[in-house]
Design a protein around this motif. Structure first.
Motif, PDB file in Angstrom:
ATOM      1  N   GLY A 124      40.782  46.709 -12.307  1.00  0.00           N
ATOM      2  CA  GLY A 124      42.105  46.708 -12.913  1.00  0.00           C
ATOM      3  C   GLY A 124      42.033  47.249 -14.325  1.00  0.00           C
ATOM      4  O   GLY A 124      40.951  47.304 -14.926  1.00  0.00           O
ATOM      5  N   SER A 148      46.073  38.754 -10.293  1.00  0.00           N
ATOM      6  CA  SER A 148      47.262  39.604 -10.419  1.00  0.00           C
ATOM      7  C   SER A 148      47.048  40.746 -11.410  1.00  0.00           C
ATOM      8  O   SER A 148      47.833  41.690 -11.443  1.00  0.00           O
ATOM      9  CB  SER A 148      48.463  38.766 -10.846  1.00  0.00           C
ATOM     10  N   ASN A 172      44.458  45.708  -9.799  1.00  0.00           N
ATOM     11  CA  ASN A 172      45.344  46.521  -8.973  1.00  0.00           C
ATOM     12  C   ASN A 172      44.686  47.063  -7.717  1.00  0.00           C
ATOM     13  O   ASN A 172      45.366  47.408  -6.759  1.00  0.00           O
ATOM     14  CB  ASN A 172      45.853  47.719  -9.790  1.00  0.00           C
ATOM     15  N   TRP A 173      43.345  47.165  -7.740  1.00  0.00           N
ATOM     16  CA  TRP A 173      42.657  47.817  -6.637  1.00  0.00           C
ATOM     17  C   TRP A 173      41.601  46.877  -6.064  1.00  0.00           C
ATOM     18  O   TRP A 173      40.828  46.254  -6.820  1.00  0.00           O
ATOM     19  CB  TRP A 173      42.011  49.113  -7.134  1.00  0.00           C
TER      20      TRP A 173
END
Length: 129
Positions: free
Chosen positions: A102, A114, A117-118
């Motif tokens: 992230g 959270s 992202n990946w």
């Protein structure tokens, strides 16, 4: 964006060792990211524990109390790989292990899923007593 692909999971007896690898796009191993490992314990499929995370500039590392001193996360930017070296494994370490990346949005890498992202597809680690 590129992919994250974990490998190296398996079954081991308590006290044993395993090393997980995560093949990553160079997008994640360079630049200003946080990379590392999360896991899901059996029966807690909606809970991701972030336990070994580091900045790609190698200036910050986070370990959860549950793994500190036993696990180590490392980054080989030349090979675009993120590793998790696990020693003295315990039955409580059993679970699905995920590599994640992230953007680094604060000074220290967060254990909040959270903010990543990946994600890889996960690899299973089973530790028997």
């Amino acid at each position: 964006q590129g992919q994250l692909v974990e490998s190296g999971g398996g079954s081991v007896q308590a006290g044993g060792s395993l090393t997980l690898s995560c093949a990553a796009s160079s997008t994640y191993t360079y630049g200003h990211h946080c990379v590392g490992w999360f896991r899901q314990a059996p029966g807690k499929e909606h809970e991701y524990e972030g336990f070994a995370l580091r900045g790609t500039r190698r200036d910050t590392t986070y370990y959860a109390d549950s793994v500190r001193g036993r696990f180590a996360v490392s980054l080989d930017s030349a090979k675009n790989k993120i590793y998790l070296h696990m020693n003295n494994l315990k039955p409580d370490d059993t679970g699905a292990y995920y590599c994640a990346a992230g953007w680094r949005i604060r000074p220290a890498c967060s254990d909040n899923p959270s903010e990543y992202n990946w994600w890889g597809q996960g690899t299973q680690v089973t530790v028997s007593s």
